[in-house]
Structures are given as structure tokens and as C-alpha cells.
Write an enzyme that holds these catalytic residues in place. Sequence first.
Site, PDB file in Angstrom:
ATOM      1  N   VAL A 155       0.903  -1.153   0.000  1.00 20.76           N
ATOM      2  CA  VAL A 155       0.000   0.000   0.000  1.00 20.76           C
ATOM      3  C   VAL A 155       0.943   1.205   0.000  1.00 20.76           C
ATOM      4  O   VAL A 155       1.562   1.509   1.019  1.00 20.76           O
ATOM      5  CB  VAL A 155      -0.934   0.008   1.229  1.00 20.76           C
ATOM      6  CG1 VAL A 155      -1.744   1.300   1.271  1.00 20.76           C
ATOM      7  CG2 VAL A 155      -1.851  -1.202   1.221  1.00 20.76           C
ATOM      8  N   PRO A 156       1.115   1.848  -1.143  1.00 20.49           N
ATOM      9  CA  PRO A 156       2.187   2.842  -1.321  1.00 20.49           C
ATOM     10  C   PRO A 156       1.937   4.179  -0.628  1.00 20.49           C
ATOM     11  O   PRO A 156       1.714   5.208  -1.271  1.00 20.49           O
ATOM     12  CB  PRO A 156       2.265   2.986  -2.841  1.00 20.49           C
ATOM     13  CG  PRO A 156       0.867   2.725  -3.308  1.00 20.49           C
ATOM     14  CD  PRO A 156       0.329   1.668  -2.371  1.00 20.49           C
ATOM     15  N   CYS A 157       2.027   4.174   0.696  1.00 15.93           N
ATOM     16  CA  CYS A 157       1.794   5.396   1.464  1.00 15.93           C
ATOM     17  C   CYS A 157       2.819   6.487   1.121  1.00 15.93           C
ATOM     18  O   CYS A 157       2.572   7.664   1.374  1.00 15.93           O
ATOM     19  CB  CYS A 157       1.803   5.104   2.959  1.00 15.93           C
ATOM     20  SG  CYS A 157       3.345   4.395   3.557  1.00 15.93           S
ATOM     21  N   HIS A 158       3.943   6.103   0.511  1.00 14.67           N
ATOM     22  CA  HIS A 158       4.934   7.103   0.113  1.00 14.67           C
ATOM     23  C   HIS A 158       4.408   7.997  -1.009  1.00 14.67           C
ATOM     24  O   HIS A 158       4.987   9.034  -1.289  1.00 14.67           O
ATOM     25  CB  HIS A 158       6.248   6.423  -0.305  1.00 14.67           C
ATOM     26  CG  HIS A 158       6.098   5.466  -1.438  1.00 14.67           C
ATOM     27  ND1 HIS A 158       5.631   4.172  -1.244  1.00 14.67           N
ATOM     28  CD2 HIS A 158       6.329   5.598  -2.758  1.00 14.67           C
ATOM     29  CE1 HIS A 158       5.601   3.554  -2.421  1.00 14.67           C
ATOM     30  NE2 HIS A 158       6.011   4.397  -3.351  1.00 14.67           N
TER      31      HIS A 158
END
Length: 192
Positions: free
Chosen positions: A137-140
Site C-alpha cells: 500500500v504505497p503510502c509514500h
Amino acid sequence: MLGRAYIIFDTAIGRCGIAWGQSGIVGVQLPEAREIETRRRLFKLYPEARETRPTPNAEAAIEGIVAFLRGETVDFSDVTLDMGGIRVFDQRVYQITQRIPRGETLTYSEIAVRLGASGALRSVAQAVARNPFVVIVPCHRVLEAGGYADKMSPHGGLVSKRRLRSIEGAGSSANKTLLDVLLPVAPPRPPG
């Protein structure tokens, strides 16, 4: 398999960890300064987990994380995440976050608007900070207004959002954080 399990694995930026249970991946841990600290973090988060061989789902996640951290484009849509125990609001934030294309970003406020909760900026920021599925889950790709990207989640170890975006090819070398300069990309350690 009963209960939860984990494994530590090599990547282009150091030794990462992943934990899973019967319902899917429960967490990803990016490298700390030393492998023992990565293991301690996993133990603190998942004290019941035991180190073992990965399931096919965990293996798919590991392969994707390794490829991502080498700078490759990865599709994690086949990786099953265990959302049990994750707040419903956070799950909705993660669903939107998973749809952000590589190299693009949204702000906390843009996600709040997409949720139909424009006043929930702080709640979105907290959900992103709690994301146990770092990289998958690409929170970046979720930034504060103005594009500020130096925050690190508890699961991000010493790796900043900016560093992950740089690996994706979305940042410039001029945007490196102090930690990125102090902790250069380490070559993978040989197995064994």
C-alpha cells in the site's frame, strides 16, 4: 498453518521483514539500521509470529517488494492483505492509496475529498502513518500539502517517503533527506 509467521529477506536497501497469517499479509517492515532492530520491530508488532518459510502469497509479496526496491514497476493486486483489525476508515484510505499510479501522488486533503470527508485531513494522515503494508500500500505516494515527503512510518524503518519515491524514479537526487545521505543503499547480503 496456525497463527502468524514472518521472514526476514534481502533487498537492494537492506534486510526487510514481512509477517502474515491465514488471511494474508499483516505487515511489512522496511530495514532498520541493523537487522536485529528490524527483527525487534517485527517481534514488537507481532509477538506471536514465528519465523518460517513464506506461503505462496507471502512469497509473491516478497518478490514484489524486492523488485520494487530495485526500481522496477510492480503490481501487488494479487497479494492478499489481512485487513482484520484495521479500522474501516483506514481500509478506505488504503484502497484509494493502492490506486495511485507509480510516480504520482495525492495529498492527505485530496484523499479526504475522495472519501467524501473533506474535513478528515488529520484522520487520513493518521491512517497513512499507521499503514502496516508499506510498499504494498504505497503510502509514500501520499504527501502533505506542498509535497513534503520526509515522514517515516513505524513500518518504514529508517527509510523515508522521499527515498521510496526516489527508488520509484519520482524524486530527484537533490531531494535526498539527511537519512538517505547517511544511510546509502546497501548491497544485498548473501543468503545464509
